[in-house]
Write a protein that holds these residues in place. Structure first.
Motif: not given
Length: 292
Positions: A39-48, A215-223, A228-231
């Motif tokens: 959860v905390a590291n979803v940004f880097i996991l999504a990048h990978l 509007k909102a975005e899913l800024g980082a997504v893994t399986r 959620v960002q930009g709410v």
């Protein structure tokens, strides 16, 4: 693991610790490190997941790794922003020194609060001073169904709506950080918004008059996790108690990608926190953001 690292830092030979930019051969080690807290590291996991490697990107972003001999014990993404990855506060001086020597400017540092604030403390000592420090940002998650009915008007954005979605995204950004994302040019931010739409990560309600209501975005997504960002609710439509229904819809749409939906929120934003609590989000940790 990291709690076991700190006791020997003061007494062991510092030659045993090293910092270097990660390469392709470090990909599995970085993924294993990040998966200690997906959860905390979803940004880097999504990048990978996106690029498949820990090696530097074509745009110059890189990941610094702290090693105990050949074992990766902490890391930090360094692109437009800095994002710690399982980085014990006792290790941040190694990352700060390497990033400072690289001479790159960063827009922000964000991630787990202890790591972010410790890293910024070292950056201050090196002459880098923040525009704003947001020390406490509850990291919230929900894995079950929303606690309230979802607003059915929310849907995935399409490129046909780009010219309406982009101004709403820019308004949210300026409201959140205090300056326009178009400073220095519109191209970079526009590509970012368009990319989110094409990935199916833009969520929006546009009414019959063509006005973006929410509007909102899913800024980082893994399986496993989405972040959620930009709410953003249209300012002219606020105060009607509708945000919670939209956020319940965000959760439902996010679950088409992953079972856990996460976000982080400023602790001083009492209205937003109350909305997320109504929907069923609970706190899983604490983030911090440093804005330069």
């Amino acid at each position: 693991m990291l709690s076991k690292v700190a006791p020997w830092l003061a007494s062991r030979n510092e030659a045993g610790l090293g910092v270097r930019v990660l390469g392709a051969a470090d990909t599995l080690a970085l993924r294993a490190l990040a998966n200690e807290d997906p959860v905390a590291n979803v940004f880097i996991l999504a990048h990978l997941d996106s690029v498949g490697t820990a090696a530097p990107t074509s745009g110059g972003a890189k990941v610094y790794g702290v090693f105990d001999d050949d074992r990766l014990i902490g890391a930090c993404w360094a692109g437009a922003n800095m994002v710690p990855v399982q980085l014990d506060p006792a290790l941040v001086e190694h990352i700060a020194a390497a990033a400072h020597q690289a001479g790159r400017r960063y827009a922000s540092i964000f991630g787990p609060a202890e790591s972010v604030l410790a890293l910024y403390s070292k950056f201050e000592q090196l002459g880098h001073f923040a525009h704003e420090v947001r020390e406490r940002q509850p990291l919230l998650t929900i894995s079950g169904a929303p606690a309230i009915p979802a607003n059915p008007s929310l849907t995935f954005g399409t490129m046909a709506d780009f010219d309406r979605i982009l101004p709403a995204c820019a308004a949210m950004f300026e409201e959140e950080v205090g300056y326009s994302p178009f400073l220095g040019g519109q191209d970079f931010y526009s590509r970012r918004v368009a990319g989110l739409i094409r990935q199916g990560h833009s969520l929006v309600h546009i009414d019959a008059d063509g006005t973006v209501v929410f509007k909102a975005e899913l800024g980082a997504v893994t399986r496993d996790v989405t972040q959620v960002q930009g709410v953003w609710m249209n300012p002219g439509l606020r105060g009607r108690g509708e945000s919670a229904g939209y956020m319940a819809a965000v959760v439902n749409l996010a679950k088409t990608f992953a079972p856990v939906t996460s976000l982080y929120v400023n602790d001083f934003n009492a209205k937003a926190r109350a909305t997320y609590e109504r929907v069923g989000f609970t706190q899983a940790g604490t983030f911090a953001t440093v804005l330069f």
